[in-house]
Scaffold this motif. Structure first.
Motif, PDB file in Angstrom:
ATOM      1  N   UNK A 361       0.834  -1.204   0.000  1.00  0.00           N
ATOM      2  CA  UNK A 361       0.000   0.000   0.000  1.00  0.00           C
ATOM      3  C   UNK A 361       0.870   1.256   0.000  1.00  0.00           C
ATOM      4  N   UNK A 362       1.661   1.423  -1.054  1.00  0.00           N
ATOM      5  CA  UNK A 362       2.545   2.578  -1.135  1.00  0.00           C
ATOM      6  C   UNK A 362       2.016   3.618  -2.106  1.00  0.00           C
ATOM      7  N   UNK A 363       0.797   3.404  -2.623  1.00  0.00           N
ATOM      8  CA  UNK A 363       0.263   4.352  -3.579  1.00  0.00           C
ATOM      9  C   UNK A 363       0.973   4.235  -4.915  1.00  0.00           C
ATOM     10  N   UNK A 364       1.192   5.372  -5.573  1.00  0.00           N
ATOM     11  CA  UNK A 364       1.855   5.366  -6.873  1.00  0.00           C
ATOM     12  C   UNK A 364       3.299   4.910  -6.714  1.00  0.00           C
ATOM     13  N   UNK A 365       3.753   3.940  -7.510  1.00  0.00           N
ATOM     14  CA  UNK A 365       5.131   3.471  -7.374  1.00  0.00           C
ATOM     15  C   UNK A 365       6.132   4.602  -7.599  1.00  0.00           C
ATOM     16  N   UNK A 366       7.242   4.532  -6.883  1.00  0.00           N
ATOM     17  CA  UNK A 366       8.292   5.537  -7.033  1.00  0.00           C
ATOM     18  C   UNK A 366       8.733   5.658  -8.479  1.00  0.00           C
ATOM     19  N   UNK A 395       0.166 -11.716  -7.307  1.00  0.00           N
ATOM     20  CA  UNK A 395       1.326 -10.959  -6.819  1.00  0.00           C
ATOM     21  C   UNK A 395       0.889  -9.676  -6.117  1.00  0.00           C
ATOM     22  N   UNK A 396      -0.160  -9.786  -5.338  1.00  0.00           N
ATOM     23  CA  UNK A 396      -0.594  -8.645  -4.549  1.00  0.00           C
ATOM     24  C   UNK A 396      -0.998  -7.466  -5.410  1.00  0.00           C
ATOM     25  N   UNK A 397      -0.453  -6.284  -5.072  1.00  0.00           N
ATOM     26  CA  UNK A 397      -0.843  -5.047  -5.753  1.00  0.00           C
ATOM     27  C   UNK A 397      -0.054  -4.808  -7.034  1.00  0.00           C
ATOM     28  N   UNK A 398       0.746  -5.763  -7.491  1.00  0.00           N
ATOM     29  CA  UNK A 398       1.617  -5.512  -8.637  1.00  0.00           C
ATOM     30  C   UNK A 398       0.835  -5.205  -9.909  1.00  0.00           C
ATOM     31  N   UNK A 399      -0.287  -5.885 -10.118  1.00  0.00           N
ATOM     32  CA  UNK A 399      -1.082  -5.595 -11.314  1.00  0.00           C
ATOM     33  C   UNK A 399      -1.539  -4.141 -11.314  1.00  0.00           C
ATOM     34  N   UNK A 400      -1.986  -3.669 -10.152  1.00  0.00           N
ATOM     35  CA  UNK A 400      -2.425  -2.277 -10.031  1.00  0.00           C
ATOM     36  C   UNK A 400      -1.261  -1.310 -10.249  1.00  0.00           C
ATOM     37  N   UNK A 401      -0.104  -1.635  -9.676  1.00  0.00           N
ATOM     38  CA  UNK A 401       1.051  -0.746  -9.793  1.00  0.00           C
ATOM     39  C   UNK A 401       1.584  -0.689 -11.215  1.00  0.00           C
ATOM     40  N   UNK A 402       1.619  -1.837 -11.914  1.00  0.00           N
ATOM     41  CA  UNK A 402       2.083  -1.807 -13.296  1.00  0.00           C
ATOM     42  C   UNK A 402       1.105  -1.049 -14.182  1.00  0.00           C
ATOM     43  N   UNK A 403      -0.179  -1.107 -13.852  1.00  0.00           N
ATOM     44  CA  UNK A 403      -1.158  -0.347 -14.628  1.00  0.00           C
ATOM     45  C   UNK A 403      -0.907   1.149 -14.483  1.00  0.00           C
ATOM     46  N   UNK A 404      -0.592   1.589 -13.255  1.00  0.00           N
ATOM     47  CA  UNK A 404      -0.300   3.000 -13.029  1.00  0.00           C
ATOM     48  C   UNK A 404       0.963   3.413 -13.770  1.00  0.00           C
ATOM     49  N   UNK A 405       1.990   2.563 -13.704  1.00  0.00           N
ATOM     50  CA  UNK A 405       3.242   2.875 -14.388  1.00  0.00           C
ATOM     51  C   UNK A 405       3.044   2.865 -15.905  1.00  0.00           C
TER      52      UNK A 405
END
Length: 477
Positions: A361-366, A395-405
């Motif tokens: 739960x780090x929000x938008x990836x660095x 893989x947890x929130x990785x799908x969400x984080x890659x979508x943001x990236x």
């Protein structure tokens, strides 16, 4: 093959039909001798068919009942299953196998979507005494037990384990994407693999680098531009000690080249050395990217005919290596024009203690913030990098984080593809998808169906179902 794109991929506990039938048979057995005969017949069947047991479910056609088995003995107290995407590391007790009373059978069943692929290991606890009643103490004991895990004796499909002389077992359900290029294929020309010690001045060390060169029997591709005649496309790959020393990536490359779907290419793959060094060096670190771009590639280019074109140069990695590949593609686009990031560790950010993992739960990836802040335009009018993600649904929130990236990268002119697959953080998945990504990014353009006559089939020849959980297509673009 069933269409399961709209089917829930989450693992659910289940008692498979074969175990349910055995329970009924044991309950109806006349005596101990009859029960022993049923048990022996069950193990004979398991040895013949292999494990885990994979069975259809009448009420869930897009799923399979997958039953993991262990043959215990008098000293067996508990048996733990460790499977990426199935086992919750924070709740290991949920992955303890159940004992079938009066037998030596231990089992654990999960309902899995029919395109699941993964690796797993198991371990038996033979320590004396009962299990701790306190859940925290039991979790601590099971955490210690994990270090002794190994392959399933009844499953011949294996994959090497990182950092130690052991193997995991592998299973693939019927709709899992094929991996036609993994493993050694007889009667194809062999490329060469060498291991060189390369001075890593920016790291203040010497690093071993694995070098793959294509078979001499296969001619180089024609020139793409003046000065490129006979020059090889290049893959720079993190974790060379795993890919070449353990996984035999050279066999995959040989098969891809022999099938004509990948041109002859070279691979440079530095060793990760060990867990501590890997954590210190990989991630979004300028020093390691400088090592790759300014030391490894020039060193190799002085010895072999390698391309100078960024669009024919791929940088790839998994986990922290995937984060490294992304950082390299974003900050050195004049060198690396294509990126393969498999399950990238987008939790990484500057300032983390080595070995620490930032929470999901780090929000938008660095890295997305970094990419958004990079200046518009690329050196020399270069195009944005072609970036390919492989991400497991477990893989947890990785799908969400890659979508943001992905959104940020596209806004900055990069060409992005993403493959969401039904698996976890797992080399059993990555080794097949790495081959697919290379075909996509630097392939010859040959329809992979044309390779079938030589034993290969690839992404274009596969069913699109179940690969991404998205209707009608296996990847988002």
């Amino acid at each position: 093959m069933s269409d399961c794109t709209d089917v829930d991929p989450a693992p659910r506990p289940v008692t498979g039909p074969r175990i349910a039938r055995l329970v009924r048979q044991l309950e109806g057995a006349a005596d101990a001798e009859a029960r022993d005969a049923l048990t022996e017949a069950f193990w004979a069947e398991a040895a013949r068919t292999g494990t885990p047991l994979v069975e259809e479910l009448d009420d869930a056609p897009g799923h399979r009942a997958v039953t993991f088995l262990w043959r215990g003995h008098r000293a067996t107290r508990r048996v733990l299953l460790m499977a990426p995407g199935i086992t919750d590391p924070e709740r290991l007790a949920d992955s303890l196998l159940r004992h079938l009373p009066g037998t030596d059978i231990w089992y654990l069943g999960h309902r899995l979507r029919a395109d699941h692929r993964g690796s797993y290991r198991m371990v038996a606890d033979i320590s004396a005494g009962p299990a701790p009643a306190d859940p925290a103490l039991l979790q601590r004991r099971l955490l210690a037990l994990r270090a002794h895990g190994g392959a399933d004796p009844l499953n011949p499909a294996r994959i090497p384990v990182r950092w130690r002389d052991a193997q995991d077992s592998v299973f693939a359900l019927p709709d899992a994407p094929p991996q036609p290029w993994t493993g050694r294929r007889p009667a194809v020309p062999r490329g060469g693999v060498e291991r060189h010690a390369v001075a890593a001045g920016v790291l203040g060390a010497v690093r071993d680098v694995w070098v793959y060169l294509p078979p001499d029997a296969v001619p180089y591709r024609p020139a793409y531009e003046p000065g490129e005649q006979g020059r090889l496309p290049l893959l720079v790959l993190c974790d060379g000690d795993m890919w070449f020393d353990r996984l035999g990536l050279q066999d995959t490359l040989d098969a891809l080249i022999a099938d004509g779907v990948l041109p002859p290419l070279a691979v440079l793959a530095p060793d990760a050395v060990g867990t501590a060094t890997r954590r210190l060096e990989l991630g979004g670190r300028e020093s390691y990217v400088s090592f790759l771009a300014d030391e490894v590639v020039p060193w190799a280019s002085a010895r072999w005919p390698l391309t100078a074109r960024p669009d024919r140069t791929v940088v790839a990695g998994q986990g922290l290596g995937g984060m490294t590949a992304l950082y390299a593609g974003l900050t050195r686009p004049e060198r690396f024009g294509a990126v393969v990031a498999q399950s990238p560790s987008l939790w990484w950010r500057p300032g983390l203690e080595p070995g620490a993992v930032a929470p999901d739960a780090v929000g938008t990836p660095w890295l997305a913030t970094l990419a958004a802040g990079l200046r518009d335009g690329l050196p020399g009018g270069a195009r944005g990098a072609a970036v390919h993600f492989d991400v497991g649904l477990h893989e947890g929130a990785l799908a969400e984080h890659t979508e943001a990236l992905q959104a940020v990268l596209r806004a900055r002119g990069h060409r992005v593809t993403r493959n969401l697959h039904n698996g976890g953080h797992d080399y059993a998945c990555w080794r097949g998808f790495l081959a697919d990504a290379l075909v996509e990014l630097v392939g010859t353009g040959l329809d992979v169906n044309a390779a079938a006559s030589q034993g290969g089939t690839g992404p274009a020849g596969r069913s699109a179902v179940c690969s991404a959980g998205l209707p009608g297509r296996p990847a988002t673009r």
